[in-house]
Write an enzyme that holds these catalytic residues in place. Structure first.
Site: not given
Length: 257
Positions: A51, A62
């Site tokens: 990824e 995130d």
């Protein structure tokens, strides 16, 4: 239309009775000139796919480690265009599938159809777009299908059953099961309900189910993978690469198989 190379890579791991491991790295963290070496290294360590994060100024999913990596990449001048151009340059030498993780804004700025087309040209096998809800997929899904780029859907522990059913019906590549409530980041514990949640997802789709967010060590990876098909390991890999600890990455991935 799901991407055949990605599907085959995942199936190979399952047939070999191995956990599917997908490490996450931030494109441009350390420079794009090392991207090919990092992808090859992760493949050698047993990764089924990688990824690849695209740095973005407002990364809502995130945690601190990946935000810091994104900031380093942005300081290096990394853009979606430069990442795709870099992948294009060594496409013929690469065999490990690559899944781009990007937010919707950079795709819009790039041009939706151009993005899908250039992903295919660069050998990108799938995309993960965390801020694209199911109801809004129509803006991009037909273009991804046209160029055979899988759209990897995320499902959360807070998703109601009827929504999980809709998501699993559209699953391509694998179902990305978010195993924590919150943002990415290494954690030492997971909610006790995670195992049941993963097992339910396994029953709801024939596609592989991978747990992600908060996988900090091989023990946690093996614990989560026992309830599904494998794991996505992000912050820990990003942190170890930043510290120059490749041997520890190799050990983590080998022990998580």
């Amino acid at each position: 239309m799901s991407n055949q190379a990605l599907d085959l890579a995942l199936k190979e791991k399952q047939e070999a009775d191995e956990n599917i491991l997908i490490p996450y790295i931030m494109a441009g963290d350390g420079g794009l000139d090392i991207l090919e070496d990092r992808l090859n290294f992760l493949q050698e360590c047993g990764a089924a796919a990688v990824e690849l994060g695209i740095p973005f100024s407002d990364p809502v999913a995130d945690g601190p480690t990946i935000q810091d990596a994104g900031n380093r990449a942005l300081e290096n001048g990394t853009t979606l265009t430069s990442v795709l151009e870099t992948l294009q340059r060594f496409r013929e030498r690469r065999s490990i599938p690559v899944i781009l993780m990007t937010y919707l804004n950079p795709i819009y700025a790039y041009g939706v159809e151009n993005f899908a087309k250039d992903c295919a040209s660069a050998g990108v096998n799938g995309v993960i777009i965390p801020d694209l809800p199911l109801e809004e997929e129509t803006i991009i899904i037909d273009y991804l299908k046209k160029y055979s780029v899988s759209c990897i859907r995320l499902v959360a522990m807070t998703s109601p059953p009827e929504r999980i059913e809709k998501i699993t019906q559209r699953t391509e590549g694998f179902l990305y099961a978010v195993s924590v409530t919150g943002t990415t980041g290494a954690r030492t514990t997971h909610d006790s309900k995670v195992k049941t949640y993963l097992q339910k997802l396994k029953k709801s789709t024939e596609s592989p189910v991978l747990a992600g967010f908060g996988v900090s060590n091989s023990e946690k990876a093996l614990e989560l993978a026992a309830a599904c098909d494998g794991v996505v390991i992000g912050s820990k890999i990003v942190d170890l690469f930043n510290q120059g600890k490749s041997d520890e990455i190799r050990e983590l991935l080998l022990e998580s198989r």
